[in-house]
Design a protein around this motif. Structure first.
Motif, mmCIF file in Angstrom:
data_model
loop_
_atom_site.group_PDB
_atom_site.id
_atom_site.type_symbol
_atom_site.label_atom_id
_atom_site.label_comp_id
_atom_site.label_asym_id
_atom_site.label_seq_id
_atom_site.Cartn_x
_atom_site.Cartn_y
_atom_site.Cartn_z
ATOM 1 N N ARG A 261 0.830 -1.209 0.000
ATOM 2 C CA ARG A 261 0.000 0.000 0.000
ATOM 3 C C ARG A 261 0.865 1.261 0.000
ATOM 4 N N VAL A 262 0.274 2.349 -0.483
ATOM 5 C CA VAL A 262 0.880 3.686 -0.376
ATOM 6 C C VAL A 262 -0.226 4.664 -0.011
ATOM 7 N N PHE A 263 0.033 5.511 1.006
ATOM 8 C CA PHE A 263 -0.971 6.498 1.428
ATOM 9 C C PHE A 263 -0.379 7.900 1.490
ATOM 10 N N ASN A 264 -1.171 8.885 1.115
ATOM 11 C CA ASN A 264 -0.822 10.277 1.404
ATOM 12 C C ASN A 264 -1.179 10.572 2.849
ATOM 13 N N LEU A 265 -0.258 11.174 3.607
ATOM 14 C CA LEU A 265 -0.608 11.696 4.930
ATOM 15 C C LEU A 265 -0.346 13.200 4.901
ATOM 16 N N GLY A 266 -1.353 13.935 4.438
ATOM 17 C CA GLY A 266 -1.230 15.388 4.343
ATOM 18 C C GLY A 266 -2.316 16.054 5.158
ATOM 19 N N ASN A 267 -2.493 17.355 4.929
ATOM 20 C CA ASN A 267 -3.471 18.109 5.708
ATOM 21 C C ASN A 267 -4.657 18.562 4.869
ATOM 22 N N THR A 268 -4.501 18.445 3.555
ATOM 23 C CA THR A 268 -5.504 18.845 2.543
ATOM 24 C C THR A 268 -5.801 20.343 2.526
ATOM 25 N N SER A 269 -4.939 21.159 3.109
ATOM 26 C CA SER A 269 -5.182 22.604 2.945
ATOM 27 C C SER A 269 -3.851 23.346 2.877
ATOM 28 N N PRO A 270 -3.338 23.509 1.655
ATOM 29 C CA PRO A 270 -2.035 24.151 1.478
ATOM 30 C C PRO A 270 -2.047 25.613 1.936
ATOM 31 N N VAL A 271 -0.910 26.041 2.479
ATOM 32 C CA VAL A 271 -0.763 27.428 2.955
ATOM 33 C C VAL A 271 0.473 28.028 2.287
ATOM 34 N N PRO A 272 0.355 29.262 1.745
ATOM 35 C CA PRO A 272 1.534 29.892 1.149
ATOM 36 C C PRO A 272 2.626 30.126 2.192
ATOM 37 N N VAL A 273 3.883 30.040 1.755
ATOM 38 C CA VAL A 273 4.995 30.232 2.690
ATOM 39 C C VAL A 273 4.944 31.638 3.296
ATOM 40 N N SER A 274 4.496 32.626 2.511
ATOM 41 C CA SER A 274 4.414 33.992 3.050
ATOM 42 C C SER A 274 3.425 34.055 4.221
ATOM 43 N N GLU A 275 2.380 33.226 4.150
ATOM 44 C CA GLU A 275 1.417 33.204 5.258
ATOM 45 C C GLU A 275 2.013 32.499 6.485
ATOM 46 N N LEU A 276 2.796 31.470 6.228
ATOM 47 C CA LEU A 276 3.507 30.803 7.336
ATOM 48 C C LEU A 276 4.331 31.842 8.100
ATOM 49 N N VAL A 277 5.019 32.697 7.351
ATOM 50 C CA VAL A 277 5.861 33.723 7.994
ATOM 51 C C VAL A 277 4.980 34.699 8.779
ATOM 52 N N GLY A 278 3.835 35.068 8.209
ATOM 53 C CA GLY A 278 2.911 35.978 8.891
ATOM 54 C C GLY A 278 2.440 35.395 10.225
ATOM 55 N N ILE A 279 2.102 34.103 10.228
ATOM 56 C CA ILE A 279 1.643 33.450 11.474
ATOM 57 C C ILE A 279 2.769 33.480 12.512
ATOM 58 N N LEU A 280 3.988 33.171 12.046
ATOM 59 C CA LEU A 280 5.120 33.161 12.991
ATOM 60 C C LEU A 280 5.349 34.560 13.568
ATOM 61 N N GLU A 281 5.231 35.582 12.722
ATOM 62 C CA GLU A 281 5.413 36.968 13.200
ATOM 63 C C GLU A 281 4.427 37.285 14.327
ATOM 64 N N ARG A 282 3.185 36.873 14.126
ATOM 65 C CA ARG A 282 2.161 37.173 15.138
ATOM 66 C C ARG A 282 2.418 36.381 16.424
ATOM 67 N N LEU A 283 2.806 35.110 16.276
ATOM 68 C CA LEU A 283 3.033 34.284 17.467
ATOM 69 C C LEU A 283 4.277 34.744 18.241
#
Ligand code: UGB
Length: 455
Positions: A370-392
């Protein structure tokens, strides 16, 4: 195998065997001379001589390397793969002896009804640590294996090891390429499952050190499968593949049915090779094999080489961070998947893995593959990742926006997880904001304010 230096030592001693009458005379006179030396002095020189032999023996590579020969005594010392100069790692590992075997047995002991006995390779790694703890917590026997290489700060791996020790999990120090060690572990323990997470990770590092990917992800995997296929009973194997096998595909979300023949990095190519190798061992030997395509897994105790981790460190230090963008200012995005969701996926895969059908190297019937995807099904832009980190972190990042380098990165990933959902109810529940909050809390707790960390 004796080294050339040890054989020359042997040769020298052979030269003392008389071959001509003249020489014999010399030897006899030499003997007479020694005969008159006081006993105490003779004993002293004998000990010095024996000491020199011992020093010579332990310095000789063949004495400290397992190579391919099985251990000749109950104590064994090895550095098999450290001979491979491509590795930046691998201090000589030692294993064997009764106290060591006792720790191995105790760690692998099953403590619940119908529990598993699992060998977790890469147990000091990010995913390996979390999976090991989760298995132990529900009563499975868990034995770790890790080579503690220095691809990233080994002190973090040591800290994870301490964490596991507190849960009663022992990590054997050794490499998956060390077949003598693997055979020994399978001799001591009847593993029902192998959770194979040991790998050379990272997509960009593959350009710096390509052979380390071949060493771990291909040679190491084959070595592990060889030992598993010969085991009796054979274990079921669940192992880490990667979302990177989808490479340059443009159809989203990525489904297990999609093509995976255009990898963008050597890392991806070795994971793809792993999937083909898995097919072979399933087909020929009846090994039950499940590959898990992880999608940019993040969280507490994570990997310092990953963007979310070193962005956090560098934002706290006031250092600039390179934020990649696609062609024509296109978005670069990832289906970031939180560690707890991935752990649930790993356990689901283990729980639904069927038994291997072969034994002792012989296939007895068709086995599960078997082979399975283990993802989150909701991609986030890297720029948004940085925005979240800035706020946290409450710190403004010094962003340096740059074009996605052609070094193995792909512009986006997005998992279709319906197959894993159907087979074992996989359902990720953590969004990036929530997961990063947990990561930042851990990071600040572990490294202090983060400003003093130098990982
Ligand atoms: O899913 C996988 O199978 C893989 O996931 C992970 O690879 P990636 O998804 O590439 O994660 P990561 O490096 O954190 O980059 C994240 C984002 O930041 C961007 N990125 C990166 C570096 C940088 O300096 N700037 C930047 O914008 C970059 O362009 C990307 O968009 C694992 O490392 C890999 O071992 C494998 O498991």
């Amino acid at each position: 195998m004796p080294s050339s230096s040890s054989s020359s030592h042997m040769d020298n001693s052979n030269n003392n065997i008389p071959s001509t009458p003249g020489k014999f005379k010399t030897e006899r006179s030499l003997y007479r001379k020694w005969h008159h030396v006081p006993l105490a002095k003779l004993t002293f020189y004998t000990f010095v001589f024996l000491g020199l032999i011992l020093v010579f023996f332990f310095k000789t590579p063949s004495a400290t390397s397992s190579s391919s020969s099985p251990p000749s005594s109950s104590y064994h010392s090895s550095s098999s793969s450290s001979r491979d100069l491509s590795r930046r790692s691998l201090k000589t590992s030692s294993w064997g002896g009764l106290p060591w075997e006792k720790r191995v047995r105790s760690s692998a002991r099953i403590r619940s009804r119908n529990g598993f006995s699992v060998l977790v390779t890469g147990a000091a790694g990010f995913v390996g640590t979390h999976v090991s703890v989760a298995l132990k917590r529900r009563g499975d026997g868990v034995l770790g294996l890790d080579n503690f290489n220095d691809y990233y700060d080994p002190s973090l791996k040591r800290a994870r090891q301490s964490l596991l020790e507190r849960s009663g999990i022992f990590i054997v120090e050794g490499d998956i390429n060390d077949d003598a060690l693997l055979k020994k572990l399978f001799e001591l323990i009847t593993f029902t499952h192998v959770m194979h997470l040991a790998a050379q990770a990272g997509v960009r590092y593959a350009m710096e050190n390509p052979s380390s990917y071949v060493h771990s992800n291909i040679a190491g995997f084959v070595n592990l499968l060889e030992v598993c296929k010969n085991a009796n009973p054979q274990p079921a194997i669940v192992w880490a593949s990667s979302s990177s096998v989808y490479g340059l595909n443009t159809k989203v979300p990525f489904s297990e049915k999609d093509r995976t023949d255009q990898p963008a990095s050597l890392y991806a190519a070795t994971k793809k090779a792993g999937e083909e190798i898995a097919h072979t061992y399933n087909h020929i030997y009846g090994l039950s094999l499940t590959g898990l395509r992880f999608f940019t897994v993040y969280g507490p105790w994570g990997r310092p080489d990953m963007a979310y981790f070193f962005f956090t460190r560098d934002i706290l230090k006031g250092k600039a961070i390179p934020v990649f963008e696609g062609a024509n200012h296109g978005t670069v995005a990832r289906d970031f998947t939180y560690i707890d969701d991935v752990v649930r996926g790993c356990l689901g895969a283990l729980d639904t893995a069927e038994k291997s059908t072969g034994s002792g190297g012989k296939k007895r019937g068709p086995a599960q593959l078997r082979v399975f995807n283990l993802g989150n099904t909701s991609p986030v832009p890297v720029s948004e990742l940085v925005g979240i980190l800035e706020r946290l972190l409450k710190v403004k990042a010094k962003r340096v926006v740059m074009k996605l380098p052609r070094n193995g990165d792909v512009p986006f990933t997005h998992a279709n997880i319906s197959f894993a959902r159907r087979e074992f109810g996989y359902k990720p529940t953590t969004d990036l904001q929530t997961g990063l909050k947990k990561f930042v809390r851990w990071y600040v707790g572990y490294y202090g304010s983060g400003r003093r960390s130098d990982q």
